[in-house]
Motif scaffolding. Structure first.
Motif, PDB file in Angstrom:
ATOM      1  N   HIS A   1      44.653  35.117  14.288  1.00  0.00           N
ATOM      2  CA  HIS A   1      45.370  33.873  14.553  1.00  0.00           C
ATOM      3  C   HIS A   1      45.922  33.844  15.977  1.00  0.00           C
ATOM      4  CE1 HIS A   1      46.006  33.188   9.954  1.00  0.00           C
ATOM      5  NE2 HIS A   1      44.758  32.955  10.359  1.00  0.00           N
TER       6      HIS A   1
ATOM      7  N   GLN B   1      60.171  24.250  15.855  1.00  0.00           N
ATOM      8  CA  GLN B   1      58.876  23.819  16.375  1.00  0.00           C
ATOM      9  C   GLN B   1      58.847  24.059  17.880  1.00  0.00           C
ATOM     10  OE1 GLN B   1      58.197  19.707  15.401  1.00  0.00           O
ATOM     11  NE2 GLN B   1      58.112  20.067  13.177  1.00  0.00           N
TER      12      GLN B   1
ATOM     13  N   ARG C   1      56.901  31.902   7.375  1.00  0.00           N
ATOM     14  CA  ARG C   1      55.764  30.979   7.304  1.00  0.00           C
ATOM     15  C   ARG C   1      55.602  30.282   8.645  1.00  0.00           C
ATOM     16  NH1 ARG C   1      56.858  25.607   6.743  1.00  0.00           N
ATOM     17  NH2 ARG C   1      59.053  25.006   6.439  1.00  0.00           N
TER      18      ARG C   1
ATOM     19  N   ARG D   1      52.649  27.350  10.794  1.00  0.00           N
ATOM     20  CA  ARG D   1      51.405  26.580  10.770  1.00  0.00           C
ATOM     21  C   ARG D   1      51.242  25.837  12.093  1.00  0.00           C
ATOM     22  NH1 ARG D   1      51.752  20.917   9.038  1.00  0.00           N
ATOM     23  NH2 ARG D   1      53.958  20.290   8.863  1.00  0.00           N
ATOM     24  N   LEU D   2      49.985  25.539  12.381  1.00  0.00           N
ATOM     25  CA  LEU D   2      49.676  24.705  13.538  1.00  0.00           C
ATOM     26  C   LEU D   2      49.966  23.242  13.198  1.00  0.00           C
ATOM     27  CD1 LEU D   2      46.312  26.109  14.947  1.00  0.00           C
ATOM     28  CD2 LEU D   2      48.393  25.653  16.283  1.00  0.00           C
TER      29      LEU D   2
ATOM     30  N   VAL E   1      53.373  24.784  17.200  1.00  0.00           N
ATOM     31  CA  VAL E   1      53.576  25.581  15.987  1.00  0.00           C
ATOM     32  C   VAL E   1      54.911  25.232  15.348  1.00  0.00           C
ATOM     33  CG1 VAL E   1      54.050  27.936  15.167  1.00  0.00           C
ATOM     34  CG2 VAL E   1      52.104  27.506  16.677  1.00  0.00           C
ATOM     35  N   GLU E   2      54.896  25.178  14.027  1.00  0.00           N
ATOM     36  CA  GLU E   2      56.114  25.060  13.223  1.00  0.00           C
ATOM     37  C   GLU E   2      56.285  26.360  12.453  1.00  0.00           C
ATOM     38  OE1 GLU E   2      57.373  21.456  10.699  1.00  0.00           O
ATOM     39  OE2 GLU E   2      56.388  22.826   9.260  1.00  0.00           O
ATOM     40  N   ALA E   3      57.502  26.902  12.425  1.00  0.00           N
ATOM     41  CA  ALA E   3      57.708  28.183  11.766  1.00  0.00           C
ATOM     42  C   ALA E   3      59.098  28.265  11.158  1.00  0.00           C
ATOM     43  CB  ALA E   3      57.517  29.333  12.762  1.00  0.00           C
TER      44      ALA E   3
ATOM     45  N   GLY F   1      45.304  22.634  12.270  1.00  0.00           N
ATOM     46  CA  GLY F   1      46.429  22.508  11.351  1.00  0.00           C
ATOM     47  C   GLY F   1      46.577  23.623  10.339  1.00  0.00           C
ATOM     48  N   GLN F   2      45.928  24.757  10.567  1.00  0.00           N
ATOM     49  CA  GLN F   2      45.929  25.796   9.543  1.00  0.00           C
ATOM     50  C   GLN F   2      47.225  26.586   9.494  1.00  0.00           C
ATOM     51  OE1 GLN F   2      42.754  28.478  11.490  1.00  0.00           O
ATOM     52  NE2 GLN F   2      43.956  29.900  10.271  1.00  0.00           N
ATOM     53  N   ALA F   3      47.456  27.229   8.352  1.00  0.00           N
ATOM     54  CA  ALA F   3      48.583  28.139   8.204  1.00  0.00           C
ATOM     55  C   ALA F   3      48.313  29.396   9.025  1.00  0.00           C
ATOM     56  CB  ALA F   3      48.787  28.487   6.741  1.00  0.00           C
ATOM     57  N   LEU F   4      49.371  29.962   9.578  1.00  0.00           N
ATOM     58  CA  LEU F   4      49.272  31.176  10.388  1.00  0.00           C
ATOM     59  C   LEU F   4      49.966  32.312   9.657  1.00  0.00           C
ATOM     60  CD1 LEU F   4      50.235  29.580  13.830  1.00  0.00           C
ATOM     61  CD2 LEU F   4      47.922  30.017  12.948  1.00  0.00           C
TER      62      LEU F   4
END
Length: 467
Positions: free
Chosen positions: A225, A132, A105, A107-108, A241-243, A113-116
């Motif tokens: 994306h 991050q 998973r 997201r920005l 980005v957080e992943a 702020g959307q999911a990527l």
């Protein structure tokens, strides 16, 4: 191209079709009834579609080294025995540590702020929790360019727009290049590497092997994306980005296996024609077109030959490889283990370019093979298999044989949506296979295999250099 090759091809095709041409002056040989019987048997009694549905829907993704592939291999062995094969067995080789997919998973944290949409590259380490980082786009084509960029990549989310490849100025030793690339990534130490998918509509690519050069977590990201991240960067906005990636390696190395089965020959049982495919798949989808279609075709060829009551001169051997998606590991292991038998291999046919109709086979730029291949294919002309291009093809398990001088061919198939949609993506499913295409492909493969099982002996030859 040899000056005499067109004449040899013409004579081969003319001889194969002479009995069908009214008033032909060449001595007519009785037409071999076997191709027509194979066409009829597959057309009327094929188990292709049922087998593919079972393989995809009952056993699903078949990652090398996974329990699901082992179950699918047991299923294939039971089918082969049911179809009359003998000497049905598995042959093991060292795979290394297996790999299991986990959560993926991203997201920005700024901008919209959307999911990527991402999927972890196979045989890479996970993130060990949430990471991050600021995004930096990198376009590096050589190891030297990656080394130069390394100081600004530490702790970043690297959007990798191109991958470093060996250049003419670098050592020809691919192992040395791979080692240098691995070291360069280790020194760069990014938080995460993102590889843009080559497909549209949110479809992802997949790849990876135990020889992966990456020491940091890596994921494919949907093309759309990746474009979003690039647009933000071009406007002076640094995406953050957080992943989280949960894929992980097994604790210990394991062995993988290839499935092998035979119909013995009547006159030259020591000589073999191998009809093969790789049964392993990537695990975003269920591997219908890559390569469930090729696997069930190999099963169908043996079933049809036996069900039609045909007795080949040479032995028909079916091989379902594993480890193809990790670098032809299964076929390389097979060729090494069967070194003493290589001179007895008449030819190898490997289907691995989707589920489209077959139009022919590249002759691998070996003139000495062209006439025999053309003659074997000739009865399939009514099915639309007429192409015999003077061309090399690679990238699948036939390459492991061809590099040893063994006649090895992979068919040309109608591309359909294979490269654009299903190949290595989450949409590689049963829904993208048409019964009429599967039938035609199996008929052409069976006819060509039959011709090679009973035709003139093909010489082994050192392969030509790639252009």
């Amino acid at each position: 191209m040899s000056f005499h090759r067109p004449l040899a091809l013409l004579l081969a095709v003319t001889g194969a079709l002479a009995a069908q041409v009214p008033g032909a002056k060449a001595p007519a040989k009785p037409a071999d009834p076997a191709p027509a019987r194979l066409i009829q048997e597959i057309g009327a009694h094929s188990e292709l579609l049922r087998n593919l549905e079972e393989l995809c829907d009952d056993y699903g993704p078949r990652l090398s080294g996974s329990p699901s592939l082992r179950r699918a291999q047991a299923w294939a062995m039971a089918k082969l025995k049911q179809y009359g094969a003998v000497n049905v067995h598995e042959e093991a080789y060292d795979l290394g540590r297996p790999w299991t997919r986990g959560i993926a998973r991203a997201r920005l944290l700024n901008a919209n702020g959307q999911a990527l949409l991402i999927a972890q590259l196979g045989w890479t380490e996970g993130t060990q929790g949430v990471v991050q980082g600021d995004v930096v786009a990198v376009d590096v084509k050589t190891v030297a360019e990656l080394q130069a960029a390394a100081p600004r990549l530490a702790g970043k989310v690297v959007l990798l727009l191109d991958r470093p490849r060996a250049t003419a100025a670098e050592p020809a030793d691919l192992k040395a290049h791979a080692a240098a690339l691995t070291q360069a990534w280790r020194e760069a130490h990014p938080a995460l590497v993102l590889l843009p998918s080559e497909k549209d509509y949110g479809l992802l690519d997949m790849g990876g092997s135990p020889a992966s050069p990456f020491s940091s977590p890596v994921a494919f990201i949907a093309k759309e994306h990746a474009h979003l991240l690039q647009r933000l960067l071009l406007r002076g906005i640094t995406p953050r980005v957080e992943a989280e990636l949960g894929g992980q390696f097994g604790d210990r190395a394991v062995q993988a296996t290839n499935v092998v089965a035979e119909l013995p020959g009547t006159e030259a049982p020591g000589e073999v024609v191998i009809v093969a495919a790789h049964q392993d798949s990537w695990d975003l989808g269920t591997g219908a077109t890559d390569n469930g279609a090729g696997s069930v075709t190999a099963l169908e060829v043996l079933r049809a030959v036996n069900a039609a009551g045909l007795k080949p001169k040479r032995t028909l051997r079916i091989v379902l490889f594993s480890g193809e998606e990790q670098g032809l590991l299964g076929s390389k292991a097979y060729v090494a283990a069967h070194a003493s038998e290589r001179p007895k291999i008449q030819a190898v046919l490997v289907q691995d370019t989707g589920a489209g109709r077959i139009s022919g086979f590249p002759d691998m730029k070996v003139d000495a093979w062209a006439a025999a291949l053309s003659a074997a294919m000739a009865p399939a002309q009514a099915l639309g298999a007429v192409d015999l291009p003077y061309a090399l093809s690679g990238g699948s398990d036939h390459t492991s044989f061809f590099e040893r001088g063994i006649p090895a061919f992979s068919p040309i198939q109608e591309p359909l949506d294979y490269r654009t949609h299903t190949h290595h993506s989450q949409m590689d499913s049963f829904d993208h296979v048409a019964q009429e295409d599967l039938l035609q492909g199996a008929q052409v493969m069976a006819i060509t295999a039959w011709g090679l099982l009973n035709g003139d002996r093909l010489p082994h030859q050192v392969p030509p250099a790639s252009p």
